[in-house]
Design a protein around this motif. Structure first.
Motif, PDB file in Angstrom:
ATOM      1  N   PRO A  74       3.463   2.925 -17.574  1.00  0.00           N
ATOM      2  CA  PRO A  74       2.202   2.809 -16.832  1.00  0.00           C
ATOM      3  C   PRO A  74       1.335   4.052 -17.000  1.00  0.00           C
ATOM      4  CG  PRO A  74       4.070   3.129 -15.342  1.00  0.00           C
ATOM      5  CD  PRO A  74       4.643   2.882 -16.694  1.00  0.00           C
ATOM      6  N   ASP A  75       0.029   3.873 -16.826  1.00  0.00           N
ATOM      7  CA  ASP A  75      -0.924   4.954 -17.083  1.00  0.00           C
ATOM      8  C   ASP A  75      -1.019   5.970 -15.951  1.00  0.00           C
ATOM      9  OD1 ASP A  75      -2.146   3.927 -19.647  1.00  0.00           O
ATOM     10  OD2 ASP A  75      -2.533   2.221 -18.322  1.00  0.00           O
ATOM     11  N   PHE A  76      -0.784   5.512 -14.735  1.00  0.00           N
ATOM     12  CA  PHE A  76      -1.054   6.386 -13.587  1.00  0.00           C
ATOM     13  C   PHE A  76      -0.194   5.947 -12.411  1.00  0.00           C
ATOM     14  CE2 PHE A  76      -3.764   8.226 -10.181  1.00  0.00           C
ATOM     15  CZ  PHE A  76      -4.002   9.487 -10.726  1.00  0.00           C
ATOM     16  N   LEU A  77       0.133   6.908 -11.560  1.00  0.00           N
ATOM     17  CA  LEU A  77       0.949   6.632 -10.370  1.00  0.00           C
ATOM     18  C   LEU A  77       0.294   7.238  -9.141  1.00  0.00           C
ATOM     19  CD1 LEU A  77       4.732   6.967  -9.771  1.00  0.00           C
ATOM     20  CD2 LEU A  77       3.237   8.559  -8.567  1.00  0.00           C
ATOM     21  N   ILE A  78       0.327   6.488  -8.053  1.00  0.00           N
ATOM     22  CA  ILE A  78      -0.037   7.014  -6.735  1.00  0.00           C
ATOM     23  C   ILE A  78       1.097   6.656  -5.783  1.00  0.00           C
ATOM     24  CG2 ILE A  78      -1.692   7.023  -4.838  1.00  0.00           C
ATOM     25  CD1 ILE A  78      -3.791   5.972  -6.808  1.00  0.00           C
ATOM     26  N   ASN A  79       1.785   7.652  -5.276  1.00  0.00           N
ATOM     27  CA  ASN A  79       2.867   7.459  -4.307  1.00  0.00           C
ATOM     28  C   ASN A  79       2.619   8.329  -3.088  1.00  0.00           C
ATOM     29  OD1 ASN A  79       5.991   6.876  -6.199  1.00  0.00           O
ATOM     30  ND2 ASN A  79       4.209   5.586  -5.873  1.00  0.00           N
ATOM     31  N   VAL A  80       3.152   7.901  -1.960  1.00  0.00           N
ATOM     32  CA  VAL A  80       3.030   8.693  -0.740  1.00  0.00           C
ATOM     33  C   VAL A  80       4.412   8.945  -0.154  1.00  0.00           C
ATOM     34  CG1 VAL A  80       0.741   7.768  -0.216  1.00  0.00           C
ATOM     35  CG2 VAL A  80       2.773   6.673   0.779  1.00  0.00           C
ATOM     36  N   ALA A  81       4.501   9.970   0.664  1.00  0.00           N
ATOM     37  CA  ALA A  81       5.666  10.212   1.508  1.00  0.00           C
ATOM     38  C   ALA A  81       5.243   9.954   2.948  1.00  0.00           C
ATOM     39  CB  ALA A  81       6.162  11.646   1.346  1.00  0.00           C
ATOM     40  N   LEU A  82       6.165   9.432   3.745  1.00  0.00           N
ATOM     41  CA  LEU A  82       5.876   9.105   5.139  1.00  0.00           C
ATOM     42  C   LEU A  82       6.735   9.951   6.067  1.00  0.00           C
ATOM     43  CD1 LEU A  82       5.836   5.192   4.899  1.00  0.00           C
ATOM     44  CD2 LEU A  82       3.901   6.758   4.659  1.00  0.00           C
ATOM     45  N   ASN A  83       6.208  10.221   7.264  1.00  0.00           N
ATOM     46  CA  ASN A  83       7.013  10.921   8.262  1.00  0.00           C
ATOM     47  C   ASN A  83       7.709   9.904   9.165  1.00  0.00           C
ATOM     48  OD1 ASN A  83       5.093  10.037  10.150  1.00  0.00           O
ATOM     49  ND2 ASN A  83       4.014  11.996  10.175  1.00  0.00           N
TER      50      ASN A  83
END
Length: 291
Positions: free
Chosen positions: A103-112
């Motif tokens: 894949p060309d790009f990644l957006i991931n988040v971390a949660l509290n």
């Protein structure tokens, strides 16, 4: 788009993996000019971490590849556990599949613990996900110096404890720090039951002891849906007694080869010993610091 891993007419063959297994990916995603993967990162009880390449495998791939990734041999590895990537055969197979798709790009988040975004990671998928899971490892893992006689855990409450299948994750969390021959007590409501009639439920009926069922699964050459959950549960039960405090009847609990708990305080008095409590279950993963 709702991806259907059983519908090969909507997927494209992208190549064979190193073991010769063919990988199919959702055609609309694979043939797009710009392929962006999204998700959130947390420790995973057999894939190391969520997020990153898991958006590809299992997220957008075919059912045979999912079963191949979740087979008994991979799940049996002592590296197939929380927060381990390198050397984890489940994780490495997932990463290999993602590299074929690239894949060309990644957006991931971390949660509290309140499910609010605590960090955002964006960029090239492999390096960015590595930065993300190292951040999560630092904040979601808690080292301890010794194993415990008794570990009390949960599955983080509703909706994560809606059934026993999901509660295996909480058991796995506790198993990281319980002594061999110790006791795990998991509080999980299980408002939706086992769930009844599921693959998990049917597999649980095939033996009368955890050891017997573990051995049956370990010999499987064909992977069945949800067998990995039973494999992990019975592996834990070979090391420790597991008591379930829930809304299930004693009969239902015992049919799952677990022990019913009617009162945690009473059970603690009966058992005695050093106790650890994991109130959030798999939201914080303990590990023993080795010399």
């Amino acid at each position: 788009i709702q991806h259907d891993s059983f519908d090969y007419d909507t997927m494209t063959f992208v190549g064979n993996m190193s073991d010769g297994h063919p990988l199919y990916i959702n055609s609309r995603f694979y043939n797009s000019d710009l392929k962006i993967v999204t998700g959130f990162i947390e420790p995973h009880f057999f894939a190391g971490f969520s997020g990153g390449p898991k958006a590809i495998l299992p997220g957008l791939c075919d059912i045979n590849t999912i079963m191949h990734n979740h087979n008994a041999e991979r799940i049996a590895s002592d590296k197939a556990t929380w927060a381990i990537t390198e050397g984890n055969p489940v994780w490495e197979n997932i990463r290999e599949g993602a590299r074929l798709v690239n894949p060309d790009f990644l957006i991931n988040v971390a949660l509290n613990t309140e499910d609010k975004i605590s960090a955002v990671f964006a960029g090239s998928w492999e390096d960015t996900h590595r930065k993300g899971y190292l951040f999560v490892k630092q904040h979601a893992m808690q080292k301890v110096t010794q194993p415990y006689d008794i570990v009390i855990t949960t599955n983080s409450g509703y909706p994560l404890d809606m059934n026993l299948y999901q509660a295996v994750k909480g058991m796995s969390t506790a198993a990281q720090i319980v002594k061999d021959g110790g006791t795990i007590i998991i509080a999980a409501e299980c408002s939706e039951g086992i769930p009844y009639g599921s693959h998990y439920h049917q597999i649980l009926k095939r033996a009368t002891t955890p050891s017997e069922l573990f051995d049956l699964i370990s010999k499987n050459t064909e992977t069945e849906p949800e067998q990995w959950q039973v494999q992990i549960q019975t592996r834990i039960q070979k090391r420790a007694d597991v008591y379930l405090y829930s809304n299930l009847s004693d009969k239902e609990v015992e049919e799952a080869m677990l022990k019913p708990c009617h009162g945690i305080e009473k059970l603690l008095k009966e058992k005695g010993g050093i106790v650890a409590v994991l109130p959030k279950g798999p939201q914080t993963i303990p590990y023993i610091e080795r010399d």
